[in-house]
Design a protein around this motif. Structure first.
Motif, PDB file in Angstrom:
ATOM      1  N   PRO A  44       0.942  -1.254   0.237  1.00 33.75           N
ATOM      2  CA  PRO A  44       0.228  -0.007  -0.062  1.00 33.75           C
ATOM      3  C   PRO A  44       0.575   1.074  -0.014  1.00 33.75           C
ATOM      4  CG  PRO A  44      -0.948  -1.830   1.986  1.00 33.75           C
ATOM      5  CD  PRO A  44       0.132  -1.780   0.964  1.00 33.75           C
ATOM      6  N   LEU A  45       2.026   1.556   0.563  1.00 36.02           N
ATOM      7  CA  LEU A  45       2.598   2.461   0.523  1.00 36.02           C
ATOM      8  C   LEU A  45       3.236   2.547  -0.993  1.00 36.02           C
ATOM      9  CD1 LEU A  45       3.911   4.707   1.963  1.00 36.02           C
ATOM     10  CD2 LEU A  45       6.126   2.994   2.891  1.00 36.02           C
ATOM     11  N   GLY A  46       3.717   1.820  -1.325  1.00 35.36           N
ATOM     12  CA  GLY A  46       3.682   1.816  -2.627  1.00 35.36           C
ATOM     13  C   GLY A  46       3.549   2.442  -3.504  1.00 35.36           C
ATOM     14  N   TYR A  47       2.053   1.927  -3.644  1.00 36.65           N
ATOM     15  CA  TYR A  47       0.949   2.662  -4.128  1.00 36.65           C
ATOM     16  C   TYR A  47       0.322   2.987  -4.516  1.00 36.65           C
ATOM     17  CZ  TYR A  47      -3.628   2.054  -6.850  1.00 36.65           C
ATOM     18  OH  TYR A  47      -4.406   2.387  -7.846  1.00 36.65           O
ATOM     19  N   THR A  48       0.511   4.073  -2.460  1.00 35.71           N
ATOM     20  CA  THR A  48       0.262   5.533  -2.053  1.00 35.71           C
ATOM     21  C   THR A  48       1.893   6.068  -3.190  1.00 35.71           C
ATOM     22  OG1 THR A  48      -0.809   5.464  -0.004  1.00 35.71           O
ATOM     23  CG2 THR A  48       0.023   6.774  -0.544  1.00 35.71           C
ATOM     24  N   ILE A  49       2.944   6.497  -3.344  1.00 35.30           N
ATOM     25  CA  ILE A  49       3.902   6.775  -3.869  1.00 35.30           C
ATOM     26  C   ILE A  49       3.575   6.924  -4.727  1.00 35.30           C
ATOM     27  CG2 ILE A  49       5.671   7.068  -4.360  1.00 35.30           C
ATOM     28  CD1 ILE A  49       6.723   5.927  -1.482  1.00 35.30           C
ATOM     29  N   TRP A  50       2.667   5.640  -5.717  1.00 36.95           N
ATOM     30  CA  TRP A  50       2.939   6.087  -6.834  1.00 36.95           C
ATOM     31  C   TRP A  50       1.662   7.004  -7.421  1.00 36.95           C
ATOM     32  CZ3 TRP A  50      -1.264   4.856  -9.963  1.00 36.95           C
ATOM     33  CH2 TRP A  50      -1.051   4.221 -11.740  1.00 36.95           C
ATOM     34  N   ILE A  51       0.147   6.926  -6.591  1.00 40.33           N
ATOM     35  CA  ILE A  51      -0.411   7.897  -7.060  1.00 40.33           C
ATOM     36  C   ILE A  51      -0.755   8.985  -6.878  1.00 40.33           C
ATOM     37  CG2 ILE A  51      -2.888   8.248  -5.380  1.00 40.33           C
ATOM     38  CD1 ILE A  51      -3.675   5.640  -5.004  1.00 40.33           C
ATOM     39  N   SER A  52       0.735   9.692  -5.531  1.00 42.55           N
ATOM     40  CA  SER A  52       0.825  10.737  -5.454  1.00 42.55           C
ATOM     41  C   SER A  52       1.453  11.383  -6.814  1.00 42.55           C
ATOM     42  CB  SER A  52       1.967  10.418  -4.096  1.00 42.55           C
ATOM     43  OG  SER A  52       3.464  10.596  -5.080  1.00 42.55           O
ATOM     44  N   PHE A  53       2.373  11.203  -7.113  1.00 42.33           N
ATOM     45  CA  PHE A  53       3.028  11.661  -8.961  1.00 42.33           C
ATOM     46  C   PHE A  53       1.989  11.492  -9.986  1.00 42.33           C
ATOM     47  CE2 PHE A  53       6.854  10.012  -6.182  1.00 42.33           C
ATOM     48  CZ  PHE A  53       7.099  11.159  -5.979  1.00 42.33           C
ATOM     49  N   ALA A 242       0.631  11.308  16.030  1.00 41.41           N
ATOM     50  CA  ALA A 242       0.994  11.894  14.040  1.00 41.41           C
ATOM     51  C   ALA A 242      -0.251  10.680  13.464  1.00 41.41           C
ATOM     52  CB  ALA A 242       2.165  11.796  13.829  1.00 41.41           C
ATOM     53  N   ASN A 243      -1.015   9.723  13.722  1.00 43.47           N
ATOM     54  CA  ASN A 243      -2.080   9.328  13.251  1.00 43.47           C
ATOM     55  C   ASN A 243      -3.525   9.663  14.507  1.00 43.47           C
ATOM     56  OD1 ASN A 243      -0.962   7.823  11.249  1.00 43.47           O
ATOM     57  ND2 ASN A 243       0.513   7.864  12.706  1.00 43.47           N
ATOM     58  N   LEU A 244      -4.028  11.030  14.475  1.00 44.98           N
ATOM     59  CA  LEU A 244      -4.973  10.830  15.243  1.00 44.98           C
ATOM     60  C   LEU A 244      -5.855  11.296  15.052  1.00 44.98           C
ATOM     61  CD1 LEU A 244      -5.384  12.285  18.398  1.00 44.98           C
ATOM     62  CD2 LEU A 244      -5.881  13.978  17.319  1.00 44.98           C
ATOM     63  N   PHE A 245      -6.908  10.270  14.562  1.00 47.27           N
ATOM     64  CA  PHE A 245      -8.175  10.549  13.969  1.00 47.27           C
ATOM     65  C   PHE A 245      -9.640  10.946  14.560  1.00 47.27           C
ATOM     66  CE2 PHE A 245     -11.666   8.920  11.128  1.00 47.27           C
ATOM     67  CZ  PHE A 245     -11.893   9.661  10.379  1.00 47.27           C
ATOM     68  N   ALA A 281      -4.562  13.454  -1.158  1.00 45.31           N
ATOM     69  CA  ALA A 281      -4.669  12.676  -0.018  1.00 45.31           C
ATOM     70  C   ALA A 281      -3.480  11.747  -0.079  1.00 45.31           C
ATOM     71  CB  ALA A 281      -6.141  11.575   0.535  1.00 45.31           C
ATOM     72  N   ALA A 282      -2.697  10.771  -1.381  1.00 44.37           N
ATOM     73  CA  ALA A 282      -1.354  10.179  -0.904  1.00 44.37           C
ATOM     74  C   ALA A 282      -0.288  10.966  -0.860  1.00 44.37           C
ATOM     75  CB  ALA A 282      -1.501   9.045  -2.259  1.00 44.37           C
ATOM     76  N   ALA A 283      -0.312  12.324  -1.383  1.00 42.22           N
ATOM     77  CA  ALA A 283       0.970  13.021  -1.250  1.00 42.22           C
ATOM     78  C   ALA A 283       1.335  13.532  -0.039  1.00 42.22           C
ATOM     79  CB  ALA A 283       0.889  14.142  -2.495  1.00 42.22           C
ATOM     80  N   LEU A 284      -0.197  13.779   0.878  1.00 42.69           N
ATOM     81  CA  LEU A 284      -0.013  14.737   2.360  1.00 42.69           C
ATOM     82  C   LEU A 284       0.211  12.935   2.869  1.00 42.69           C
ATOM     83  CD1 LEU A 284      -1.077  16.530   4.362  1.00 42.69           C
ATOM     84  CD2 LEU A 284      -3.112  15.145   4.407  1.00 42.69           C
ATOM     85  N   VAL A 290       6.927  10.227   5.850  1.00 44.63           N
ATOM     86  CA  VAL A 290       8.837  11.782   6.215  1.00 44.63           C
ATOM     87  C   VAL A 290       8.338  12.200   7.550  1.00 44.63           C
ATOM     88  CG1 VAL A 290      10.575  12.891   5.509  1.00 44.63           C
ATOM     89  CG2 VAL A 290       9.029  11.781   4.016  1.00 44.63           C
ATOM     90  N   PHE A 291       7.802  13.154   7.911  1.00 43.11           N
ATOM     91  CA  PHE A 291       7.610  14.183   9.482  1.00 43.11           C
ATOM     92  C   PHE A 291       7.317  13.008  10.635  1.00 43.11           C
ATOM     93  CE2 PHE A 291       5.021  15.291  12.712  1.00 43.11           C
ATOM     94  CZ  PHE A 291       5.612  16.916  12.977  1.00 43.11           C
TER      95      PHE A 291
END
Length: 308
Positions: A44-53, A242-245, A281-284, A290-291
């Motif tokens: 999922p992380l790899g797919y998220t990075i792909w979506i962000s671009f 940091a994952n507060l929702f 949302a993927a870029a965020l 990273v943060f």
């Protein structure tokens, strides 16, 4: 026989060589977890990075649409969005309150519960109970306490803040930070209790012989003795914070007032699901990862400073 007169070592038998190799059975045991981490996190992380671009949209199954490459456009939108900037400021305020409060309270309570106290098992269970209770039930209790017509305002009377706690742009995030600290405290107390079992009792006896009181023994023996547990607690608190929702979503109706209690994960949900901008949302999400990683590494370096 070697030229020096010393017998040459015999070559290891095939059975001995097999024993010297790393046990392959260990790799077999850990492989299910590796597959789980790969399937649930890495893919999922790899797919998220792909979506962000890319310019990406949610579509019905079987629908094929173009997803053009947009480079850093989504990241540019993330860094220039005032709501995102406010959410990171909010989470910084949250962490400044939550992390030190969690570390200090958890260690103090764990030290107290590690001593021989009446009803010690009852108190240990009582502190752990909020952690395993559903957030919805706990939120209802806190809304009753901190609502405009809640119990706390009734007790304070004219001293109550106006606007009230959860609709106050200055107080909303601190209240959420205190709530999360209280809710998760039992888990971190248990981590410290486990770490305290490895601190030798002889160190406390030596400190007592040297004339150290309870406070001095706590600072000189307990705190250094659980240093690695403190690192673990700090990193866990940063990651969960940091994952507060759910807390701002439920307590303040979606990050109000005026995004004063919104978090990056809540903004991801609002942008990606409610407003149908999954690429944003993927870029965020990538920025948030990273943060968190950088912050966790800094916290680890700080908490383990001076450790042997």
């Amino acid at each position: 026989m070697s030229t020096t007169g010393i017998p040459a070592p015999k070559s290891a038998s095939p059975r001995t060589r097999w024993r010297l190799r790393p046990p392959r059975i260990g790799a077999l045991f850990v492989s299910p977890y590796v597959l789980f981490v790969t399937a649930v996190f890495a893919v999922p992380l790899g797919y998220t990075i792909w979506i962000s671009f890319h310019r990406f949209y949610f579509t019905a199954p079987g629908t094929d649409i173009d997803t053009p490459w947009v480079g850093l456009r989504n990241y540019q939108d993330v860094f220039t969005d005032p709501v995102v900037q406010r959410s990171f400021l909010n989470i910084a305020i949250f962490l400044v309150i939550n992390v030190p409060l969690t570390v200090v309270l958890a260690l103090v309570l764990a030290s107290a519960l590690n001593a021989k106290l009446p009803f010690r098992s009852f108190f240990r269970a009582a502190y752990y109970l909020p952690y395993v209770t559903a957030s919805v039930a706990l939120v209802a209790v806190w809304q009753y306490i901190f609502g405009a017509d809640g119990l706390l305002n009734t007790v304070l009377g004219d001293l109550a803040p106006d606007p009230s706690w959860l609709v106050n742009s200055t107080l909303a995030m601190p209240v959420i930070a205190v709530f999360v600290t209280w809710k998760q405290l039992g888990f971190f107390v248990m981590l410290y209790l486990a770490a305290l079992q490895s601190v030798p009792r002889e160190l406390y006896e030596s400190a007592s012989i040297d004339g150290a009181g309870r406070v001095r023994s706590f600072m000189s023996v307990t705190v250094p003795g659980v240093r690695h547990a403190t690192t673990l607690v700090t990193v866990f608190a940063i990651i969960t914070g940091a994952n507060l929702f759910s807390e701002p979503y439920l307590l303040t109706g979606g990050g109000g007032p005026d995004h004063a209690s919104s978090s990056p994960v809540l903004v991801m949900y609002q942008k990606g699901i409610e407003q149908a901008h999954p690429d944003f949302a993927a870029a965020l999400g990538v920025v948030l990862v990273v943060f968190v990683v950088v912050l966790a590494l800094v916290a680890r370096k700080f908490t383990e400073k001076g450790a042997e």
